[in-house]
Design an enzyme around this catalytic site. Structure first.
Site, PDB file in Angstrom:
ATOM      1  N   HIS A  22      45.593  32.511  -2.145  1.00 58.06           N
ATOM      2  CA  HIS A  22      44.940  32.746  -0.849  1.00 58.06           C
ATOM      3  C   HIS A  22      44.898  34.240  -0.524  1.00 58.06           C
ATOM      4  O   HIS A  22      43.829  34.790  -0.209  1.00 58.06           O
ATOM      5  CB  HIS A  22      45.700  31.997   0.242  1.00 58.06           C
ATOM      6  CG  HIS A  22      45.099  32.150   1.607  1.00 58.06           C
ATOM      7  ND1 HIS A  22      44.150  31.289   2.099  1.00 58.06           N
ATOM      8  CD2 HIS A  22      45.296  33.085   2.584  1.00 58.06           C
ATOM      9  CE1 HIS A  22      43.782  31.672   3.312  1.00 58.06           C
ATOM     10  NE2 HIS A  22      44.470  32.765   3.635  1.00 58.06           N
ATOM     11  N   GLU A  23      46.051  34.885  -0.608  1.00 60.73           N
ATOM     12  CA  GLU A  23      46.121  36.305  -0.264  1.00 60.73           C
ATOM     13  C   GLU A  23      45.365  37.161  -1.285  1.00 60.73           C
ATOM     14  O   GLU A  23      44.811  38.210  -0.935  1.00 60.73           O
ATOM     15  CB  GLU A  23      47.571  36.761  -0.156  1.00 60.73           C
ATOM     16  CG  GLU A  23      48.383  36.026   0.908  1.00 60.73           C
ATOM     17  CD  GLU A  23      47.770  36.116   2.292  1.00 60.73           C
ATOM     18  OE1 GLU A  23      47.022  37.081   2.565  1.00 60.73           O
ATOM     19  OE2 GLU A  23      48.015  35.212   3.113  1.00 60.73           O
ATOM     20  N   HIS A  26      41.783  37.498  -0.163  1.00 62.16           N
ATOM     21  CA  HIS A  26      41.611  38.562   0.838  1.00 62.16           C
ATOM     22  C   HIS A  26      41.705  39.943   0.191  1.00 62.16           C
ATOM     23  O   HIS A  26      40.895  40.836   0.459  1.00 62.16           O
ATOM     24  CB  HIS A  26      42.703  38.450   1.916  1.00 62.16           C
ATOM     25  CG  HIS A  26      42.590  37.243   2.787  1.00 62.16           C
ATOM     26  ND1 HIS A  26      41.413  36.864   3.399  1.00 62.16           N
ATOM     27  CD2 HIS A  26      43.519  36.325   3.168  1.00 62.16           C
ATOM     28  CE1 HIS A  26      41.616  35.772   4.114  1.00 62.16           C
ATOM     29  NE2 HIS A  26      42.891  35.429   3.994  1.00 62.16           N
TER      30      HIS A  26
END
Length: 344
Positions: A22-23, A26
């Site tokens: 997920h990170e 980003h």
């Protein structure tokens, strides 16, 4: 004791991978958009160890309950080059949704591996009925492809069982494809059986298998991902509408327990659970709740419509309130988990 330690280790690995992906979404998107990333962290709380490279501090923190990408000017005013707030709104939208998209992609990849490992891919087309099948008596036929149950589309064969299980009166409306035409079968009552005072639905037919081609594997993995995403949304709707008691909410402790159960059943159930967790995280993060990616997305969409940003102080205040709400929700769910573990 040994099995508990193994469960905790596996759970930490699962959480770590899901959060990392997920990170990473980003992080990579921010870098590609020319936005400065000050810190890339896995975990929360006190820093355990890390290193710095090319202006970014990479760290592992004590509490394995999440992670974050700290971008320049993300939560404060900054005139520095590479500031998040100075980037074009479409770039900020891409950065915001990238984490959830990566979770959905991870779920798709895992499900593709599971589909490849299965002996056959199940279709939604009725192949045969069990003796004295209730659904056959009420109009369902061999060769019918089940498109929807109670108006909700069935992406995969499991959706049929799931929708049957969600009914409260053992009656469903079926939409089927028969000889190229959509046919509606209303008020179809299916068989149930009772065990320990609890009624269970009985699926009284089998479906045809599909040939395991590259196209079918990719399509099934995609449909399975959509099914999981829709399941997350339905579960949240059931809680909000009171269909499912709020006491059924589960937090980190409950998830660890389920991971332990899935591990004991084999690698396929564990991978299905991991896929569900990562899809769950992706969908949940896109909800328009302050402090989540979806909450920030709302502000960015409003900025794109108004052609000027919402004052950052308001966004920070709303996100702070949302963060307090989410922490409270996690604590409540954890309390539910612990209560269920205690002897009656």
């Amino acid at each position: 004791m040994g099995s508990s330690i193994i469960t905790i280790v596996i759970a930490l690995i699962v959480f770590g991978v899901v959060v990392l992906i997920h990170e990473l979404g980003h992080f990579l998107t921010a870098k590609a958009c020319g936005i400065t990333v000050n810190e890339f962290s896995i975990g929360m709380g006190p820093r355990l160890f890390g290193f710095s490279k090319n202006g970014t501090d990479y760290s592992i923190r004590l509490l394995p309950i999440g992670g974050y990408v700290m971008m320049e000017g993300e939560n404060e005013e900054s005139d520095e080059q590479g500031s998040f707030q100075k980037a074009a709104v479409w770039k900020r939208i891409l950065v915001t949704v990238a984490g959830a998209v990566m979770n959905l992609v991870l779920g798709f990849v895992i499900l593709m591996g599971v589909v490849l490992s299965q002996q056959a891919i199940l279709s939604r087309t009725v192949g045969e009925f069990y003796p004295d099948a209730a659904t056959e008596r009420q109009g369902l036929q061999v060769g019918d492809t089940i498109l929807a149950v109670n108006g909700r589309r069935c992406f995969i064969a499991n959706d049929i069982s799931y929708e049957f299980a969600r009914t409260q009166n053992a009656t469903v409306d079926l939409t089927v494809l028969r000889d190229g035409k959509r046919v509606q079968l209303e008020d179809v009552v299916f068989d149930t059986q009772t065990q320990d005072g609890v009624s269970y639905m009985v699926l009284d037919f089998k479906v045809y298998p599909l040939e395991k081609t590259v196209g079918n594997v990719l399509a099934e993995a995609g449909r399975w991902t959509l099914s999981y995403a829709r399941m997350v949304a339905l579960s949240l709707t059931d809680v909000v509408t009171g269909r499912v008691p709020v006491n059924n909410l589960s937090g980190p402790v409950g998830i660890v327990q389920v991971i332990g159960e899935a591990t004991g059943m084999g690698w396929q159930p564990l991978m299905l659970l991991v896929a569900f967790i990562t899809v769950n995280l992706g969908v949940f993060n896109l909800l328009p709740i302050p402090a989540l990616d979806g909450g920030r997305l709302v502000f960015l969409i409003l900025e794109a419509i108004r052609r000027k940003p919402i004052p950052q102080k308001y966004e920070i205040a709303v996100n702070a309130a949302g963060f307090v709400f989410l922490i409270g929700l996690v604590l409540f769910a954890t309390f539910n988990d612990v209560t269920r573990l205690l002897p009656a």
